[in-house]
Enzyme design. Structure first.
Site, PDB file in Angstrom:
ATOM      1  N   TYR A   1       0.931  -1.017   0.047  1.00 50.13           N
ATOM      2  CA  TYR A   1       0.042  -0.011   0.012  1.00 50.13           C
ATOM      3  C   TYR A   1       0.877   1.129   0.140  1.00 50.13           C
ATOM      4  O   TYR A   1       1.533   1.755   0.937  1.00 50.13           O
ATOM      5  CB  TYR A   1      -0.817   0.010   1.110  1.00 50.13           C
ATOM      6  CG  TYR A   1      -1.932  -1.086   1.076  1.00 50.13           C
ATOM      7  CD1 TYR A   1      -2.167  -1.792   0.312  1.00 50.13           C
ATOM      8  CD2 TYR A   1      -2.839  -1.616   2.588  1.00 50.13           C
ATOM      9  CE1 TYR A   1      -3.133  -3.341   0.277  1.00 50.13           C
ATOM     10  CE2 TYR A   1      -3.573  -2.534   2.439  1.00 50.13           C
ATOM     11  CZ  TYR A   1      -3.853  -3.299   1.329  1.00 50.13           C
ATOM     12  OH  TYR A   1      -4.656  -4.240   1.553  1.00 50.13           O
TER      13      TYR A   1
ATOM     14  N   HIS B   1      -0.188 -12.091   0.850  1.00 50.74           N
ATOM     15  CA  HIS B   1      -1.323 -11.171   0.105  1.00 50.74           C
ATOM     16  C   HIS B   1      -1.778 -11.802  -0.860  1.00 50.74           C
ATOM     17  O   HIS B   1      -2.961 -11.860  -1.259  1.00 50.74           O
ATOM     18  CB  HIS B   1      -0.409  -9.877  -0.104  1.00 50.74           C
ATOM     19  CG  HIS B   1      -1.276  -8.503  -0.126  1.00 50.74           C
ATOM     20  ND1 HIS B   1      -0.864  -7.394  -0.096  1.00 50.74           N
ATOM     21  CD2 HIS B   1      -2.781  -8.336  -0.363  1.00 50.74           C
ATOM     22  CE1 HIS B   1      -1.962  -6.694  -0.187  1.00 50.74           C
ATOM     23  NE2 HIS B   1      -2.907  -7.184  -0.381  1.00 50.74           N
TER      24      HIS B   1
ATOM     25  N   SER C   1     -12.949  -5.202   1.864  1.00 51.65           N
ATOM     26  CA  SER C   1     -13.875  -4.323   0.959  1.00 51.65           C
ATOM     27  C   SER C   1     -15.317  -4.648   1.403  1.00 51.65           C
ATOM     28  O   SER C   1     -16.164  -4.791   0.615  1.00 51.65           O
ATOM     29  CB  SER C   1     -13.756  -4.613  -0.542  1.00 51.65           C
ATOM     30  OG  SER C   1     -12.407  -4.280  -0.964  1.00 51.65           O
ATOM     31  N   PRO C   2     -15.728  -4.400   2.758  1.00 48.38           N
ATOM     32  CA  PRO C   2     -17.329  -4.950   3.152  1.00 48.38           C
ATOM     33  C   PRO C   2     -18.158  -3.912   2.842  1.00 48.38           C
ATOM     34  O   PRO C   2     -19.264  -4.299   2.727  1.00 48.38           O
ATOM     35  CB  PRO C   2     -16.867  -4.930   4.764  1.00 48.38           C
ATOM     36  CG  PRO C   2     -15.810  -4.133   5.049  1.00 48.38           C
ATOM     37  CD  PRO C   2     -14.672  -4.219   3.884  1.00 48.38           C
TER      38      PRO C   2
ATOM     39  N   GLY D   1     -17.979  -2.768  -0.255  1.00 41.22           N
ATOM     40  CA  GLY D   1     -17.861  -2.910  -1.729  1.00 41.22           C
ATOM     41  C   GLY D   1     -16.899  -1.764  -2.390  1.00 41.22           C
ATOM     42  O   GLY D   1     -17.457  -1.069  -3.462  1.00 41.22           O
ATOM     43  N   ARG D   2     -15.925  -1.452  -1.509  1.00 43.93           N
ATOM     44  CA  ARG D   2     -14.882  -0.278  -2.042  1.00 43.93           C
ATOM     45  C   ARG D   2     -15.710   0.944  -2.297  1.00 43.93           C
ATOM     46  O   ARG D   2     -15.367   1.901  -3.200  1.00 43.93           O
ATOM     47  CB  ARG D   2     -14.224  -0.769  -3.561  1.00 43.93           C
ATOM     48  CG  ARG D   2     -13.539  -2.117  -3.411  1.00 43.93           C
ATOM     49  CD  ARG D   2     -12.809  -2.071  -4.944  1.00 43.93           C
ATOM     50  NE  ARG D   2     -12.217  -3.733  -4.568  1.00 43.93           N
ATOM     51  CZ  ARG D   2     -10.881  -3.749  -4.389  1.00 43.93           C
ATOM     52  NH1 ARG D   2      -9.895  -2.749  -3.802  1.00 43.93           N
ATOM     53  NH2 ARG D   2     -10.404  -4.939  -4.443  1.00 43.93           N
ATOM     54  N   GLY D   3     -16.598   0.984  -1.226  1.00 45.56           N
ATOM     55  CA  GLY D   3     -17.409   2.522  -1.420  1.00 45.56           C
ATOM     56  C   GLY D   3     -18.885   2.188  -1.991  1.00 45.56           C
ATOM     57  O   GLY D   3     -19.559   3.173  -1.718  1.00 45.56           O
ATOM     58  N   PHE D   4     -18.821   1.326  -3.097  1.00 41.76           N
ATOM     59  CA  PHE D   4     -20.056   1.222  -3.794  1.00 41.76           C
ATOM     60  C   PHE D   4     -21.265   1.304  -2.925  1.00 41.76           C
ATOM     61  O   PHE D   4     -22.304   1.830  -3.093  1.00 41.76           O
ATOM     62  CB  PHE D   4     -20.141   0.260  -4.934  1.00 41.76           C
ATOM     63  CG  PHE D   4     -21.131   0.084  -5.891  1.00 41.76           C
ATOM     64  CD1 PHE D   4     -21.013   1.159  -6.939  1.00 41.76           C
ATOM     65  CD2 PHE D   4     -22.165  -0.456  -5.901  1.00 41.76           C
ATOM     66  CE1 PHE D   4     -21.767   1.232  -7.974  1.00 41.76           C
ATOM     67  CE2 PHE D   4     -22.937  -0.397  -6.923  1.00 41.76           C
ATOM     68  CZ  PHE D   4     -22.876   0.315  -7.932  1.00 41.76           C
TER      69      PHE D   4
END
Ligand SMILES: NC(=O)c1ccc[n+]([C@@H]2O[C@H](COP(=O)([O-])OP(=O)(O)OC[C@H]3O[C@@H](n4cnc5c(N)ncnc54)[C@H](OP(=O)(O)O)[C@@H]3O)[C@@H](O)[C@H]2O)c1
Length: 329
Positions: free
Chosen positions: A57, A124, A203-204, A206-209
């Site tokens: 990252y 990873h 990504s719980p 949804g990466r912001g979606f």
């Protein structure tokens, strides 16, 4: 914050941790480092003292950022980091699961974090040219040396988990799991239950979606990796947003935001599941923390289950290059 025990080796973490990736990587370039430091500090006050970072990252800059808040408080934080790629650059040709890379990478992580151990050391992505047993044996040595307390894997399938666990106990799998991503349910979650491995859902939201804050493709910043993910693109976006709108209505009827409902849904999936929502903003962190306190009722869970049948998600979660690095087996 409630806690859950993951794996068979004694790891215990809050049900909601803090995904730190977006602070230096992946989502635009606009994150405010000062606010990120405050988010890290506030996460401790809220009991979300389970930080998720990785060598890649940045690369490297995420661990360096975390070190600023970790200094003087090492025993108050559960720190998870990850290795896989030579030079920390996430490309298939850089994958290296050798003992030498496991060891050198961890030494770098410890130096950047300013600590002499990490709580969870993850692989990873699996190196396709090397048996998982070899990499996990190397990670196991690092546990014996006290440099890592627990071992985790990320984005690997059932057979890999089984082979790895036979070499050294795997405490957690970290893979994508949310209202719009159910690839683990058929084969992976049963193996996790069988072997007593915890699931850290990445990504719980949804990466912001799934927060409902991204209303159109153009809302995603120009330099943001989500622009390259099929699920966010074109007609897929228009189809997928229908699920978010429907979940938002159910959430609102209970006084929740869409993000809180998405997180509460993940936490409802089992006592061996926790989530690490990512944020760079105090407001979102505080909103997300409340999701741990508001379990969804059976009737709300049934309504959401029906929505997942009604609104089929369209498009792959990864583009071709990223999908290549997932080990489905
Ligand atoms: N193992 C792996 O391969 C892997 C892959 C991906 C991610 N991860 C880990 O999992 C963590 C979480 O995943 P993620 O960051 O990809 O996805 P995520 O947690 O599903 O979503 C993060 C995004 O949602 C936004 N957000 C979060 N809470 C919000 C809220 N309450 N309201 C509005 N927007 C909100 C964030 O923006 P703001 O910053 O504006 O809040 C950010 O853009 C990462 O940070 C990383 O540590 C691991």
């Amino acid at each position: 914050m409630k806690k859950r025990k993951l794996g068979t080796q004694g790891l215990e973490v809050p049900v909601l941790g803090l995904g730190c990736m977006g602070m230096t990587f992946a989502y635009g370039t606009g994150s405010d480092a000062n606010e990120c430091l405050k988010v890290l500090e506030r996460s401790l006050e809220l009991g979300m003292n389970f930080w998720d970072t990785a060598q890649s990252y940045g690369p490297y800059t995420n661990e360096e950022l975390l070190s600023k808040v970790l200094a003087g408080r090492r025993n108050k934080v559960i720190v998870a980091t990850k290795f896989a790629w030579q030079n920390g650059i996430a490309k298939p040709e850089n994958l290296d699961g050798s003992e030498a890379n496991a060891r050198t990478s961890l030494e770098g992580c410890l130096r950047r974090l300013g600590t002499d151990y990490v709580d969870i050391y993850y692989l990873h992505r699996k190196d396709p040219n090397r048996p998982i047993e070899e990499t996990v044996a190397a990670m196991g040595k690092l546990v014996k040396e006290g440099k890592a307390r627990y071992i985790g894997l990320s984005e690997v399938g059932p057979n890999t988990l089984r082979k790895a666990h036979a070499v050294h106990p795997i405490s957690v799998l970290q893979s994508e799991y949310s209202l719009w991503e159910n690839n683990l349910e058929e084969k992976v979650i049963p193996i996790l239950r069988e072997l007593g491995i915890g699931l850290v859902a990445f990504s719980p939201v949804g990466r912001g979606f799934l927060t409902g804050q991204i209303k159109q493709y153009e809302d995603i910043p120009a330099n943001d990796m989500r622009r390259n993910l099929p699920r966010f693109q074109g007609e897929n976006f228009n189809i997928n947003i229908q699920l978010v709108e429907a979940v938002t209505k159910i959430a609102a009827s209970k006084g929740l935001t869409a993000s809180q409902a998405a997180l509460a849904w993940v936490l409802s999936r089992g006592e061996n599941v926790v989530a690490i929502p990512g944020t760079t903003r105090i407001k979102h962190l505080e909103e997300n923390a409340k999701a741990a306190e508001v379990p969804l009722s059976t009737s709300e869970l049934d309504q959401i289950k029906n929505l997942l049948v009604q609104f089929k998600i369209s498009g792959n979660r990864y583009n071709e290059a990223m999908a290549k690095m997932v080990t489905a087996d």
